[in-house]
Enzyme design. Structure first.
Site, PDB file in Angstrom:
ATOM      1  CG  ASP A 152      -2.030  -1.266   1.228  1.00  0.00           C
ATOM      2  OD1 ASP A 152      -2.190  -1.671   0.175  1.00  0.00           O
ATOM      3  OD2 ASP A 152      -2.693  -1.213   1.850  1.00  0.00           O
ATOM      4  CG  ASP A 207     -13.194  -3.458   0.025  1.00  0.00           C
ATOM      5  OD1 ASP A 207     -12.883  -4.467  -0.460  1.00  0.00           O
ATOM      6  OD2 ASP A 207     -12.930  -2.387  -0.507  1.00  0.00           O
TER       7      ASP A 207
END
Length: 245
Positions: A8, A130
């Site tokens: 990330d 998600d």
């Protein structure tokens, strides 16, 4: 099953967020390109890169660190974060991404995502969904940085996407993301049984080698692993060996 290490990016640094919260940021000393090289040397053929600044700031974000990593990485890279238009997809592919990961658009503007499947190729896109389980245990996609809920549950949305030719889906149980609490194997098993031709990438909660072998056993195609590798719970080499048939 493939192991796909996750990096990330935030302002060119390697970080992790807890449950996607920008107020819960852990920064790591590893330089992203060197970390990607390390993962490659240990046997990772793929890399998952999320541009957190682009995810949060959209077109105003500085994506130079992402494009630099895409061009330097020796393994195949799939990348997401801030993908809101066909131009965003095109730019990432032009800079070396093997696949582009698309999040909220899959639920908020499904028609556009379906057009991109045809325009860019079904193997070039990953639908990142998600989900959070509701009180009845039904997985419901969360959108817009997890601040809102999709009108469709996971099954209704996947029915549409799979019927249109979706090949790759990255499913994250956000209750497990970044928490090292183990993956939601029951959820992934249900998805694999319902959509046997869909390549399922499991994300969220992997903390032990046994989590990987369990996911491989139920037929997941890949596991996205970030925090466990960064915190030294196991290495890429150990994971590849544990998942070997």
């Amino acid at each position: 099953m493939q192991l796909i290490p996750a990096i990330d990016l935030l302002y060119g640094r390697c970080v992790r967020l807890l449950h996607g919260d920008f107020n819960e940021v852990t920064s790591y000393d590893q330089e992203p390109a060197k970390l990607a090289e390390h993962y490659h040397q240990q046997g990772a053929d793929w890399l998952h890169v999320v541009d957190l600044a682009a995810s949060r700031d959209g077109e105003s974000a500085d994506t130079s660190s992402l494009f630099k990593l895409l061009q330097s990485a020796k393994q195949s890279v799939q990348t997401g974060g801030g993908v809101r238009s066909g131009r965003d997809v095109q730019l990432r592919l032009e800079h070396g991404a093997a696949r582009v990961v698309v999040g909220s658009i899959c639920a908020t503007d499904t028609d556009s995502f379906l057009r991109w499947l045809d325009e860019f190729g079904r193997d070039k896109l990953v639908a990142a969904l998600d989900v959070r389980l509701d009180q009845q245990g039904v997985p419901r996609p969360r959108i817009l940085g997890w601040t809102d809920e999709s009108k469709l549950d996971l099954w209704d949305l996947l029915n549409i996407l799979v019927d249109a030719g979706l090949q790759h889906a990255l499913i994250t149980d956000i209750g497990r993301d970044g928490a090292m609490s183990g993956p939601n194997v029951e959820l992934y098993n249900t998805i694999v049984q319902r959509y046997p031709n869909l390549q399922i990438q499991a994300s969220g909660g992997v903390s032990r080698l046994s989590d990987l072998t369990e996911l491989a056993g139920i037929g997941a195609s890949a596991a996205i692993v970030g925090k466990a590798l960064l915190d030294g719970a196991f290495t890429v080499g150990q994971a590849v060996k544990a998942m070997a048939p």
